[in-house]
Design a protein around this motif. Structure first.
Motif, PDB file in Angstrom:
ATOM      1  N   ILE A 178       0.620  -0.661  -0.344  1.00  0.00           N
ATOM      2  CA  ILE A 178       0.031  -0.222  -0.046  1.00  0.00           C
ATOM      3  C   ILE A 178       1.001   1.835  -0.191  1.00  0.00           C
ATOM      4  O   ILE A 178       0.647   2.145  -0.266  1.00  0.00           O
ATOM      5  CB  ILE A 178      -1.039  -0.062   1.189  1.00  0.00           C
ATOM      6  N   ALA A 179       1.827   1.700   1.260  1.00  0.00           N
ATOM      7  CA  ALA A 179       2.709   2.185   0.821  1.00  0.00           C
ATOM      8  C   ALA A 179       3.098   2.805  -0.470  1.00  0.00           C
ATOM      9  O   ALA A 179       3.924   3.890  -0.965  1.00  0.00           O
ATOM     10  CB  ALA A 179       3.710   2.393   2.131  1.00  0.00           C
ATOM     11  N   ALA A 180       4.580   1.203  -1.145  1.00  0.00           N
ATOM     12  CA  ALA A 180       5.015   1.776  -2.290  1.00  0.00           C
ATOM     13  C   ALA A 180       3.924   2.503  -3.313  1.00  0.00           C
ATOM     14  O   ALA A 180       4.375   3.338  -4.226  1.00  0.00           O
ATOM     15  CB  ALA A 180       5.353   0.078  -2.494  1.00  0.00           C
ATOM     16  N   TRP A 181       2.538   1.513  -3.918  1.00  0.00           N
ATOM     17  CA  TRP A 181       1.417   2.404  -4.561  1.00  0.00           C
ATOM     18  C   TRP A 181       1.067   3.731  -3.779  1.00  0.00           C
ATOM     19  O   TRP A 181       0.861   4.556  -5.604  1.00  0.00           O
ATOM     20  CB  TRP A 181       0.925   1.169  -4.869  1.00  0.00           C
ATOM     21  N   THR A 182       1.138   3.698  -2.834  1.00  0.00           N
ATOM     22  CA  THR A 182       0.774   5.362  -2.801  1.00  0.00           C
ATOM     23  C   THR A 182       1.321   6.155  -3.369  1.00  0.00           C
ATOM     24  O   THR A 182       0.916   7.408  -3.655  1.00  0.00           O
ATOM     25  CB  THR A 182      -0.180   5.681  -1.650  1.00  0.00           C
ATOM     26  N   THR A 183       2.970   6.178  -2.949  1.00  0.00           N
ATOM     27  CA  THR A 183       3.597   6.740  -3.497  1.00  0.00           C
ATOM     28  C   THR A 183       4.087   7.090  -4.821  1.00  0.00           C
ATOM     29  O   THR A 183       4.473   7.963  -4.853  1.00  0.00           O
ATOM     30  CB  THR A 183       5.632   6.274  -2.416  1.00  0.00           C
ATOM     31  N   GLY A 185       2.331   6.599  -6.516  1.00  0.00           N
ATOM     32  CA  GLY A 185       0.621   7.637  -7.046  1.00  0.00           C
ATOM     33  C   GLY A 185       0.432   8.904  -6.446  1.00  0.00           C
ATOM     34  O   GLY A 185       0.146   9.702  -7.303  1.00  0.00           O
ATOM     35  N   THR A 186       1.309   9.315  -5.895  1.00  0.00           N
ATOM     36  CA  THR A 186       1.056  10.740  -5.207  1.00  0.00           C
ATOM     37  C   THR A 186       2.413  11.717  -5.377  1.00  0.00           C
ATOM     38  O   THR A 186       2.503  12.027  -5.543  1.00  0.00           O
ATOM     39  CB  THR A 186       1.498  10.649  -3.866  1.00  0.00           C
ATOM     40  N   PHE A 187       3.125  10.500  -6.494  1.00  0.00           N
ATOM     41  CA  PHE A 187       4.357  11.050  -7.137  1.00  0.00           C
ATOM     42  C   PHE A 187       4.605  12.594  -7.826  1.00  0.00           C
ATOM     43  O   PHE A 187       5.376  13.303  -8.190  1.00  0.00           O
ATOM     44  CB  PHE A 187       5.434   9.915  -7.692  1.00  0.00           C
ATOM     45  N   LYS A 188       3.220  12.655  -8.744  1.00  0.00           N
ATOM     46  CA  LYS A 188       2.658  13.431  -9.801  1.00  0.00           C
ATOM     47  C   LYS A 188       2.114  14.626  -8.981  1.00  0.00           C
ATOM     48  O   LYS A 188       2.168  15.776  -9.472  1.00  0.00           O
ATOM     49  CB  LYS A 188       1.497  12.647 -10.801  1.00  0.00           C
ATOM     50  N   ILE A 189       2.206  14.850  -7.398  1.00  0.00           N
ATOM     51  CA  ILE A 189       1.852  15.492  -7.060  1.00  0.00           C
ATOM     52  C   ILE A 189       3.004  16.350  -6.668  1.00  0.00           C
ATOM     53  O   ILE A 189       3.944  16.122  -6.033  1.00  0.00           O
ATOM     54  CB  ILE A 189       0.400  15.433  -5.190  1.00  0.00           C
ATOM     55  N   HIS A 190       2.945  18.085  -6.902  1.00  0.00           N
ATOM     56  CA  HIS A 190       3.398  18.516  -7.678  1.00  0.00           C
ATOM     57  C   HIS A 190       3.780  19.693  -6.195  1.00  0.00           C
ATOM     58  O   HIS A 190       3.800  21.342  -5.787  1.00  0.00           O
ATOM     59  CB  HIS A 190       3.619  19.935  -8.608  1.00  0.00           C
ATOM     60  N   ASN A 191       3.247  19.160  -4.856  1.00  0.00           N
ATOM     61  CA  ASN A 191       3.339  19.702  -3.255  1.00  0.00           C
ATOM     62  C   ASN A 191       3.942  18.959  -2.056  1.00  0.00           C
ATOM     63  O   ASN A 191       4.036  17.730  -2.735  1.00  0.00           O
ATOM     64  CB  ASN A 191       2.607  20.698  -3.310  1.00  0.00           C
ATOM     65  N   ARG A 196       2.947  13.695   2.518  1.00  0.00           N
ATOM     66  CA  ARG A 196       1.540  14.120   3.701  1.00  0.00           C
ATOM     67  C   ARG A 196      -0.149  13.133   3.129  1.00  0.00           C
ATOM     68  O   ARG A 196      -0.171  12.833   4.645  1.00  0.00           O
ATOM     69  CB  ARG A 196       0.882  15.874   3.440  1.00  0.00           C
ATOM     70  N   VAL A 197       0.365  12.713   1.473  1.00  0.00           N
ATOM     71  CA  VAL A 197      -1.322  11.728   1.955  1.00  0.00           C
ATOM     72  C   VAL A 197      -0.639  10.213   2.260  1.00  0.00           C
ATOM     73  O   VAL A 197      -1.100  10.075   3.131  1.00  0.00           O
ATOM     74  CB  VAL A 197      -1.141  11.649   0.244  1.00  0.00           C
ATOM     75  N   LEU A 324      10.194   3.332  -8.339  1.00  0.00           N
ATOM     76  CA  LEU A 324       9.226   3.337  -6.879  1.00  0.00           C
ATOM     77  C   LEU A 324       8.396   2.182  -7.806  1.00  0.00           C
ATOM     78  O   LEU A 324       7.498   1.365  -7.445  1.00  0.00           O
ATOM     79  CB  LEU A 324       8.142   4.516  -7.106  1.00  0.00           C
ATOM     80  N   LEU A 325       8.627   1.471  -9.145  1.00  0.00           N
ATOM     81  CA  LEU A 325       7.960   0.688  -9.829  1.00  0.00           C
ATOM     82  C   LEU A 325       7.900  -0.848  -9.732  1.00  0.00           C
ATOM     83  O   LEU A 325       7.057  -1.315  -8.997  1.00  0.00           O
ATOM     84  CB  LEU A 325       7.616   1.217 -11.204  1.00  0.00           C
ATOM     85  N   ILE A 326       9.944  -0.530  -9.715  1.00  0.00           N
ATOM     86  CA  ILE A 326      10.330  -2.203  -8.962  1.00  0.00           C
ATOM     87  C   ILE A 326       9.721  -2.043  -7.581  1.00  0.00           C
ATOM     88  O   ILE A 326       9.484  -3.122  -7.022  1.00  0.00           O
ATOM     89  CB  ILE A 326      11.130  -1.821  -9.113  1.00  0.00           C
TER      90      ILE A 326
END
Length: 527
Positions: A178-183, A185-191, A196-197, A324-326
């Motif tokens: 969950i943590a790996a795929w959350t980070t 997924g949030t990689f594209k958030i530019h803030n 924090r998510v 992150l993908l690996i």
């Protein structure tokens, strides 16, 4: 302790003939309910796995690195290690809460602390605030992680105990996934919400436990130890026999637990910390438990678990998206292998899995080291890809034993009176090994690169030798039978005779002096 496994003759020799063949987990609503409550306990491990994978992912996020001024070296080590320093601060108190208040209240206290800590972590405005929050996460997690696996192993249906307890540590990877795929997924958030998510989501297992833990059954062993025998019998009967407190399995479990706790009280009048090393049997237990704790973190897995980005940087894979993908795929791979091993702990056995795991790790980590050396000297892209392949194969070997079995084996070889303290020592040893890893690994990787892997190659050989000489087989035994293995034939025979006599069944002890196997001495029970 000598080489080799104690003889085992299968679950039928102990309590198997008392099981209702029609009572399966999938067709009995009370077993379904019990296993659902156990899932609530198992997700404690997910919190720990989430933390390690989240920190791995955050180190690949430019948003996190820039906000905290690109931590490196000692500061980066502290950001990872501080959770385990928080755990160290809680270790003196955790077993007293588990044994004094009960398993459920201890889990509740730990979950509340973690909810508060993750809120602070999510709202962090400085690196100091982030470090303080992670300290609290480790502090709270210690209470929940001390009590939850004990409650799993002490309340589970007999034939489900080993697979479910093995699943506890295996679900470390569910949190990691969950943590790996959350980070990712949030990689594209530019803030700052890019980190924090993931920080906020870390609270989810603890929120569920705060809301639901009081509906979960308490440990019958804890209840009996506190003189609440009627409540313990009711719990066993409700979940293990559809409420029938005269069921022969329930009577056998109840009387065996009583006999074992009474025996432990007689032998260990003072159950303080010294008692963990007071007898030859306890010294054998602690030698194995402490060794397995360090092996679980010093097998080379700590490099990838906390510093995957540095490992990838060393083989020329620097794109954060690829890293992150690996990482996300690796966690799914790990969970699959760990759950597979959990399903076979009573079929294959602990000893075979430990030895296979250790041998496999030696082979694949050595090959990973060799390919890393080739890349360092030639820059070969093929060597870099081979390193990734051997990382996956190394983890498959690691997950055969050192993910699912370390918690199971620790809990089952400890008698009730020592279980909370002994398991606390196990967790304490893990924290010490993690703190060492988290401080030393990044410094060593920066200083000597791939050559640092050679240290782990040598250490893995020592692990295989230790496992061969000291790990004995414990499959298909009850908790009381397994714990008594370390106390000699007189202990196993006395517990068996007392349990059988109190349950009102026939007791037939075979060849007590010539065999170390409780199953060969097990009482033959008739209704």
């Amino acid at each position: 302790m000598g080489v080799g496994a104690a003889a085992t003759t299968g679950v039928q020799a102990a309590y198997g003939h008392l099981l209702d063949p029609n009572r399966k987990w999938y067709n009995n609503r009370r077993l379904i309910a019990l296993n659902a409550w156990i899932v609530l306990l198992l997700i404690t491990s997910s919190t720990n796995g989430y933390d390690g994978s989240m920190m791995n992912g955050l180190q690949s996020l430019d948003q996190w690195k820039s906000y905290f001024k690109f931590p490196t070296g000692g500061k980066l080590g502290l950001l990872n290690a501080i959770q385990n320093i928080g755990a160290l601060a809680a270790y003196p108190f955790a077993p007293y809460l588990s044994d004094g208040l009960g398993r459920r209240p201890t889990i509740f206290i730990g979950a509340v602390i973690m909810c508060i800590a993750t809120a602070v972590q999510t709202a962090s405005q400085s690196v100091g605030m982030f470090i303080g929050a992670r300290f609290l996460i480790g502090f709270g997690l210690t209470f929940a992680a001390n009590a939850a696996p004990m409650l799993v192993t002490e309340v589970a249906y007999p034939t489900h105990r080993a697979p479910l307890t093995s699943t506890y540590n295996s679900l470390w990877y569910s949190g990691a996934i969950i943590a790996a795929w959350t980070t990712f997924g949030t990689f594209k958030i530019h803030n700052t919400w890019a980190w924090r998510v993931p920080s906020a989501l870390q609270a989810l297992p603890s929120v569920l436990q705060v809301a639901l833990i009081w509906f979960c059954p308490e440990s019958p062993r804890f209840l009996i130890s506190k003189g609440r025998e009627a409540a313990a019998l009711k719990t066993l009967a409700y979940y293990h026999a559809n409420g029938n407190d005269e069921d022969p399995l329930v009577r056998y479990e109840f009387e065996e637990i009583k006999a074992a706790i009474e025996f432990d009280r007689t032998v260990t009048a003072n159950v303080g910390w010294k008692s963990l090393f007071a007898t030859p049997g306890n010294r054998k237990r602690m030698r194995i438990i402490i060794a397995l704790a360090f092996f679980s973190q010093w097998s080379g897995n700590g490099l990838v678990s906390y510093y995957l980005n540095k490992v990838f940087d060393g083989i020329g894979i620097t794109d954060p998206t690829i890293q992150l993908l690996i990482n996300g795929i690796l966690q799914i791979w790990n969970l699959a292998w760990a759950l597979l091993a959990s399903a076979f702990v009573d079929k294959i056995g602990r000893r075979v899995l430990f030895m296979t795991s250790a041998a496999g790790m030696i082979i694949f980590f050595t090959l990973q080291t060799a390919c890393s050396a080739v890349f360092a000297n030639t820059g070969s892209e093929g060597a870099a890809h081979a390193v990734i392949a051997f990382i996956f194969l190394f983890y498959a070997a690691y997950d055969l034993a050192f993910t699912p079995l370390i918690v199971l084996y620790t809990l089952e070889i400890l008698p009730y009176q020592l279980r909370a303290k002994g398991f606390n020592v196990f967790n304490f040893a893990i924290s010490l090994s993690l703190i060492f890893n988290q401080y030393v690994n990044p410094v060593a990787l920066d200083a000597i690169k791939w050559k640092y892997y050679i240290v782990y190659c040598c250490w893995l050989c020592f692990e295989l030798v230790f496992v061969y000489f000291f790990v004995i087989e414990t499959k298909n035994r009850t908790l009381e039978e397994t714990a008594a293995l370390f106390d000699g034939d007189s202990a196993t025979a006395q517990i068996a005779a007392t349990a059988a006599q109190q349950a009102g069944v026939t007791h037939d002890v075979k060849d007590e002096k010539s065999s170390g196997s409780f199953h060969e001495q097990a009482p033959v029970l008739t209704k």
